[in-house]
Motif scaffolding. Structure first.
Motif, PDB file in Angstrom:
ATOM      1  N   PHE A 128      37.961  46.188  48.243  1.00 47.02           N
ATOM      2  CA  PHE A 128      36.818  45.230  48.962  1.00 47.02           C
ATOM      3  C   PHE A 128      37.015  43.779  48.706  1.00 47.02           C
ATOM      4  O   PHE A 128      36.971  43.116  49.373  1.00 47.02           O
ATOM      5  N   SER A 132      38.247  40.835  51.016  1.00 44.85           N
ATOM      6  CA  SER A 132      37.061  39.998  51.200  1.00 44.85           C
ATOM      7  C   SER A 132      37.758  38.561  50.762  1.00 44.85           C
ATOM      8  O   SER A 132      37.474  37.626  51.525  1.00 44.85           O
ATOM      9  N   THR A 440      32.283  42.076  54.471  1.00 50.53           N
ATOM     10  CA  THR A 440      33.444  42.635  53.312  1.00 50.53           C
ATOM     11  C   THR A 440      32.658  42.683  52.020  1.00 50.53           C
ATOM     12  O   THR A 440      33.175  43.511  51.152  1.00 50.53           O
TER      13      THR A 440
END
Length: 518
Positions: A128, A132, A440
């Motif tokens: 993630f 992101s 995100t």
């Protein structure tokens, strides 16, 4: 002004960065690249991180938003609501997260998830972060590259893809050896130039309008540009939403972000790292206020030059524009509201010396976020996904070769993402970035919160990843239907908190009690 002259300053700027990179990357190794050998000066890190946190998006979008219209009123200084939240968030980072990272002696902050929950949670957190930071960094890059393209490279006949490729190549050249050790110094230089450009522009416009700072704020207040607190509970800009959202945005986008924490944990002592974070927070709040003041001054300057607000029907929607006559094309008008305000005024209405300072400050705002992101993504992928730091089957030279391959691969991914943003061509990138961050970074917030605030353990199962992916999907559905479902209530910056909460609840459902917490 000649685009070739402006381009020569851009090239000269890159040459300076390459010289800094040459001296800071000598005798470098993988530890130099990843954490600066844990020997970074906290004051340099603190000052340089201001540039990383603000970026080119802040440089353009925050001033441009002051005279933009939302809900029938000017946005004004409403961004200060988020800034108050930032200060709360930085305090949490300094006194909750940093002690945890230093106690575990982390190189990648996502190793905490491995210590706490196991390998799948660790890989999920790293994944993630990679998503992101890739999306956020390329959105920021796109905005500034697009401005350089419009005001310089288009006039030279250079295609956008060539401009983007060239800038990414330059970033590669000064980061691929020294990594964190290099960008601590280059970020300090770039933050200095960015803040200098900001101050010069403020002073010039004050002088041109023949007013002082206090009088400027008084006139902004009279025009409605000085509004800070939004008291409409249903609005996305409601002050409590903005403050709470700003705090959690900071915790997630800084405290749970490898790029930002990579620089902090490169400082030798925890106490110095904490001083770094709090010093940066206070200075950044002052700089953001100065950006907002500049925004008010830019709108006042534009109105003094004959700018006129007008409503324009675009695809059946009435849109507020601020039109002003183009000084280089008689009879033509430009819409300078929002992100277009600062670059349009700086390049068309200010003296050549100020225009040059603007370009230098703009690219100085661009690179601290871009170079740090590229370095951090390389570090995270090498350490968290490839496990390069603990590989005993590879020698130092082989590890370096893999690191360089990853570094170049991410640069190519950056290029693809920038071209996608170019195709979308959204006019308010700061709103896009905050929205994307809500989706995100939310799972990261939920994972870390669950680890820190509970003693429960998670099974080492792919369900962790499934929950982390499902939470943003649910958030999207809720966000799109909130007004209909909740009597006009709109979800704004607090989307991140909702996302984190859904992730937390999902993890709670699959967890079990265990007091043996690492």
């Amino acid at each position: 002004m000649s685009p070739w002259l402006l381009f020569s300053f851009v090239i000269g700027y890159f040459v300076i960065l390459l010289i800094v990179a040459y001296f800071t990357s000598r005798n470098s190794n993988n530890d130099t690249f990843f954490i600066g050998n844990k020997n970074s000066n906290w004051m340099l890190v603190a000052f340089g991180m201001i540039g990383t946190s603000l970026s080119g998006v802040t440089f353009v979008s925050v001033p441009g938003g002051v005279g933009d219209v939302a809900g029938g009123a000017f946005k004004g200084f409403a961004y200060m609501q988020v800034t108050i939240g930032y200060l709360i968030g930085y305090a949490v980072i300094a006194f909750v997260l940093l002690p945890l990272y230093y106690r575990l002696n982390l190189t990648s902050i996502y190793n905490y998830l491995q210590h706490r929950f196991g390998n799948i949670a660790y890989k999920t957190g790293a994944l993630f972060f990679i998503i992101s930071r890739t999306v956020g960094a390329t959105a920021r890059l796109y905005l500034v590259i697009n401005i350089l393209q419009f005001f310089i490279l288009d006039k030279m006949g250079v295609p956008f893809v060539v401009t983007a490729s060239f800038i990414l190549l330059m970033i590669l050249l000064y980061t691929f050896e020294g990594g964190v050790k290099t960008i601590v110094y280059t970020d300090t230089l770039q933050t200095t130039l960015m803040v200098t450009g900001l101050i010069v522009c403020v002073i010039y416009i004050l002088h041109h309008l023949n007013i002082g700072g206090a009088e400027a704020l008084s006139q902004m207040s009279a025009k409605g540009y000085l509004n800070i607190f939004n008291t409409d509970v249903n609005s996305k800009g409601f002050f409590l939403k903005q403050i709470v959202g700003g705090a959690f945005i900071t915790i997630a986008m800084t405290g749970l972000d490898q790029e930002m924490m990579q620089k902090n944990i490169s400082v030798k002592r925890l106490g110095d790292s904490q001083k770094n974070v709090m010093t940066m927070a206070l200075v950044m709040a002052g700089v953001l206020f100065l950006f907002l003041m500049l925004g008010g001054l830019l709108y006042m300057f534009t109105l003094s030059k004959g700018g006129v607000y007008t409503d324009v029907n675009i695809d059946g929607v009435m849109v507020k524009q601020l039109l002003i006559t183009d000084p280089h094309n008689a009879g033509q008008t430009m819409n300078v509201i929002g992100d277009k305000m600062f670059p349009s005024v700086a390049m068309n209405f200010l003296p050549p010396a100020i225009s040059i300072m603007f370009i230098i400050a703009l690219i100085s705002a661009l690179f601290p976020s871009a170079d740090g992101a590229l370095t951090a993504l390389t570090s995270s992928f090498c350490i968290d996904i490839l496990g390069l730091k603990n590989r005993t089957d590879l020698n130092e030279k082989e590890k370096k070769k893999k690191r360089l391959t990853v570094h170049f691969t991410f640069a190519f991914i950056f290029l693809i993402c920038i071209l996608v943003f170019y195709a979308i061509n959204n006019n308010s990138i700061i709103d896009v970035i905050l929205d994307l961050a809500g989706y995100t970074y939310g799972p990261l917030l939920g994972l870390f919160a669950f680890g820190i605030f509970t003693k429960r353990i998670l099974p080492n199962t792919p369900l962790i990843t499934v929950i982390s992916l499902a939470a943003p999907v649910l958030c999207y559905i809720i966000s799109k239907n909130a007004a209909a479902w909740f009597g006009g209530f709109q979800i704004g910056i607090e989307l991140l908190l909702l996302n984190g909460l859904l992730t937390y609840l999902g993890l709670l459902m699959i967890s079990k009690k265990d007091n043996a917490v690492n």
